[in-house]
Motif scaffolding. Structure first.
Motif, PDB file in Angstrom:
ATOM      1  N   THR A  91      -3.181  -8.141   8.070  1.00 59.46           N
ATOM      2  CA  THR A  91      -2.677  -7.163   7.115  1.00 59.46           C
ATOM      3  C   THR A  91      -1.330  -7.646   6.576  1.00 59.46           C
ATOM      4  O   THR A  91      -0.674  -8.489   7.191  1.00 59.46           O
ATOM      5  CB  THR A  91      -2.490  -5.789   7.787  1.00 59.46           C
ATOM      6  OG1 THR A  91      -1.532  -5.923   8.840  1.00 59.46           O
ATOM      7  CG2 THR A  91      -3.802  -5.273   8.350  1.00 59.46           C
ATOM      8  N   PRO A  92      -0.885  -7.126   5.454  1.00 58.76           N
ATOM      9  CA  PRO A  92       0.417  -7.544   4.919  1.00 58.76           C
ATOM     10  C   PRO A  92       1.573  -7.285   5.875  1.00 58.76           C
ATOM     11  O   PRO A  92       2.554  -8.019   5.877  1.00 58.76           O
ATOM     12  CB  PRO A  92       0.564  -6.697   3.648  1.00 58.76           C
ATOM     13  CG  PRO A  92      -0.833  -6.384   3.245  1.00 58.76           C
ATOM     14  CD  PRO A  92      -1.616  -6.278   4.520  1.00 58.76           C
ATOM     15  N   GLU A  93       1.457  -6.258   6.736  1.00 56.64           N
ATOM     16  CA  GLU A  93       2.514  -5.986   7.709  1.00 56.64           C
ATOM     17  C   GLU A  93       2.589  -7.087   8.764  1.00 56.64           C
ATOM     18  O   GLU A  93       3.665  -7.424   9.242  1.00 56.64           O
ATOM     19  CB  GLU A  93       2.297  -4.627   8.388  1.00 56.64           C
ATOM     20  CG  GLU A  93       2.457  -3.440   7.469  1.00 56.64           C
ATOM     21  CD  GLU A  93       1.200  -3.147   6.665  1.00 56.64           C
ATOM     22  OE1 GLU A  93       0.093  -3.522   7.099  1.00 56.64           O
ATOM     23  OE2 GLU A  93       1.324  -2.563   5.577  1.00 56.64           O
ATOM     24  N   GLU A  94       1.433  -7.635   9.136  1.00 54.35           N
ATOM     25  CA  GLU A  94       1.400  -8.705  10.134  1.00 54.35           C
ATOM     26  C   GLU A  94       1.919 -10.018   9.574  1.00 54.35           C
ATOM     27  O   GLU A  94       2.507 -10.815  10.295  1.00 54.35           O
ATOM     28  CB  GLU A  94      -0.028  -8.902  10.654  1.00 54.35           C
ATOM     29  CG  GLU A  94      -0.548  -7.741  11.464  1.00 54.35           C
ATOM     30  CD  GLU A  94      -2.019  -7.880  11.783  1.00 54.35           C
ATOM     31  OE1 GLU A  94      -2.707  -8.677  11.110  1.00 54.35           O
ATOM     32  OE2 GLU A  94      -2.480  -7.198  12.703  1.00 54.35           O
ATOM     33  N   VAL A  95       1.668 -10.276   8.298  1.00 46.66           N
ATOM     34  CA  VAL A  95       2.100 -11.524   7.670  1.00 46.66           C
ATOM     35  C   VAL A  95       3.611 -11.543   7.516  1.00 46.66           C
ATOM     36  O   VAL A  95       4.255 -12.564   7.710  1.00 46.66           O
ATOM     37  CB  VAL A  95       1.411 -11.702   6.296  1.00 46.66           C
ATOM     38  CG1 VAL A  95       1.984 -12.895   5.560  1.00 46.66           C
ATOM     39  CG2 VAL A  95      -0.079 -11.858   6.477  1.00 46.66           C
ATOM     40  N   PHE A  97       7.244 -10.216   5.252  1.00 45.23           N
ATOM     41  CA  PHE A  97       7.723 -10.190   3.885  1.00 45.23           C
ATOM     42  C   PHE A  97       8.728 -11.312   3.692  1.00 45.23           C
ATOM     43  O   PHE A  97       9.680 -11.444   4.450  1.00 45.23           O
ATOM     44  CB  PHE A  97       8.380  -8.831   3.597  1.00 45.23           C
ATOM     45  CG  PHE A  97       9.013  -8.756   2.241  1.00 45.23           C
ATOM     46  CD1 PHE A  97       8.235  -8.706   1.104  1.00 45.23           C
ATOM     47  CD2 PHE A  97      10.382  -8.747   2.108  1.00 45.23           C
ATOM     48  CE1 PHE A  97       8.825  -8.635  -0.145  1.00 45.23           C
ATOM     49  CE2 PHE A  97      10.976  -8.683   0.866  1.00 45.23           C
ATOM     50  CZ  PHE A  97      10.191  -8.622  -0.264  1.00 45.23           C
TER      51      PHE A  97
END
Length: 127
Positions: A91-95, A97
């Motif tokens: 998910t974008p949270e795991e990747v 920012f």
């Protein structure tokens, strides 16, 4: 339409993993394609049951060959030519920012550079 085997670059193109056959060949040359755990050259023949790992955009796709097709076919037919055992994408949270500067903003000021270093964990206060 089915053959005993197919070149790995041709098969990856036919099942729509790559947009062009030359892109599939380039991926093989770069070492982004593995067949049964070994780096694959573009001319390697894949057969039913072979596991093909392809690294695309930093993530691995794990495909098991069901039918070694050579010619590009419709997406519905191509989907039946392999079994996708790929792990789910993070998910974008795991990747995480990655902060980006606005285009044309110029070089960061000294204060902004210190803030960037602090965010990246490269704090220089321990000198």
């Amino acid at each position: 339409m089915a053959a005993a085997g197919a070149r790995v670059d041709s098969w990856l193109w036919a099942v729509r993993v790559f947009k062009t056959r030359s892109a599939a060949t380039t991926g093989c040359r770069a070492g982004h394609v593995k067949v049964n755990g070994e780096r694959a050259k573009a001319a390697l023949v894949v057969k039913p049951g072979d596991e093909v790992r392809v690294r695309i955009a930093g993530f691995d796709r794990v495909l098991v060959v069901v039918e070694p097709i050579v010619k590009r076919v419709s997406a519905a037919v191509a989907a039946t030519a392999f079994v996708d055992n790929s792990p789910p994408l993070p998910t974008p949270e795991e990747v995480g920012f990655a902060p980006m500067r606005d285009r044309g903003a110029g070089r960061p000021t000294k204060r902004e550079r210190r803030e960037i270093d602090r965010l990246r964990g490269r704090d220089q206060d321990s000198d």
